[in-house]
Design an enzyme around this catalytic site. Structure first.
Site: not given
Length: 352
Positions: A193-195, A222
């Site tokens: 996952f990332c922003t 996120i």
């Protein structure tokens, strides 16, 4: 309208600015021909932020009025391959950017691995409402693909922190730790996952190119998770770092409580801002010993010029940001008091 999509979190009077984080992997040919019209429509509509254009697509975050953002997104969606561009909306009490920049780059998110094509070989998308089930599966190896200063503000329960300074370091980190990582799960199932989702597009394409097939990533990143999943059901802990003057956002995409060192970009707590090594816009405990006096003098001059610019006509923005910083200070102080109380209670129980 963008505001209508975000109106559940706060009223327009409290959070008047719409923030749009967007990206799209799509082949662009004539980048200079795309750049000028895009810059012009942003400026004409009072939109500020940064947009990156590369031959692989577009990426960036912009902010403005609902009408201004709608006009810019209409222009972007008319660009080649962008009709279904990924956009995540949030709100801000003040304009979080000082200017508008449309930049031409080699990559819209820099990984430095040639030949990757996220459009054709990407991991399995997982919707935010299905993410918890994947994380609770003991066979899932969960990796946070963001940089160390981002992870420091918050992450998912059980996530592995690669402690990378830049996204360029991720491929080497993965290759170095590959066998160790796969030993953690009974099946080679990796979730990342990332922003906002864009780094995971490349990260999953890279991991698949390394020979792994069961690779998953959080659709919308996120930000979409914090917008979609109720806090009481959330597996997220802390706040999410964002690349604008809000610094972080919380559940519901409300502005967070942390400040940021303008010199090294590290998010700061109240204790760190009370350090003698902290000077607004110049240094903090994380970077003070890594900078010399000449560098700190340059940062101090930059801060002085920013104040002069505010006095010449940007005082309204400065006043709004000061109010936001004061609110964040109060929230930090309250959190410190809460943590101290919990610690005292724990010590009292141990002494009983």
């Amino acid at each position: 309208m963008a505001h209508a999509a975000q109106g559940d979190h706060a009223g327009e009077q409290d959070l008047p600015f719409c923030v749009a984080a967007l990206y799209r992997f799509t082949p662009f040919e004539d980048l200079p021909a795309l750049r000028e019209p895009l810059q012009d429509v942003c400026v004409a509509n009072g939109v500020k932020g940064t947009l990156l254009l590369a031959h692989e697509g577009i990426n960036g975050t912009i902010a403005g009025t609902d009408e201004g953002i709608a006009a810019v997104l209409a222009h972007v969606r008319a660009m080649p391959g962008c009709a279904e561009i990924e956009v995540k909306f949030s709100r801000a009490p003040a304009m979080p950017f000082l200017r508008m920049k449309v930049r031409l780059k080699k990559e819209i998110v820099t990984m430095g691995v040639p030949g990757l094509d996220p459009r054709s070989d990407v991991g399995h998308y997982v919707q935010p409402e299905d993410w918890n089930a994947l994380l609770e599966d003991p066979d899932t190896i969960l990796i946070d693909t963001r940089n160390d200063y981002e992870v420091a503000t918050g992450t998912f329960v059980g996530a592995i922190d690669p402690k990378t300074k830049t996204f360029r370091e991720f491929p080497d980190w993965f290759r170095t730790h590959r066998e160790e990582l796969l030993a953690k799960g009974r099946t080679p199932r990796i979730a990342m996952f990332c922003t906002g989702g864009i780094r995971c597009e490349k990260a999953t394409a890279f991991v698949k190119a390394e020979g792994l097939d069961e690779v998953y990533h959080l659709q919308g990143g996120i930000l979409k998770y914090l917008e979609t999943v109720p806090e009481e059901k959330s597996l997220w802990r802390g706040e999410c770092f964002v690349f604008d003057q809000r610094v972080t956002v919380k559940h519901g995409l409300e502005p967070g409580s942390l400040e940021q060192c303008h010199a090294c970009r590290t998010p700061l707590t109240a204790e760190e801002m009370a350090s003698p090594k902290y000077e607004h816009g110049v240094s903090c405990p994380h970077c003070y010993d890594e900078r010399d006096e000449k560098q700190r003098a340059r940062y101090a001059e930059r801060e002085r010029q920013a104040k002069l610019a505010a006095e010449r006509g940007e005082a309204h923005l400065g006043a709004e940001m000061d109010a936001i910083r004061e609110r964040k200070r109060r929230e930090r102080d309250a959190e410190i008091e809460r943590q101290n109380m919990l610690r005292d209670m724990a010590l009292a129980r141990l002494q009983e």
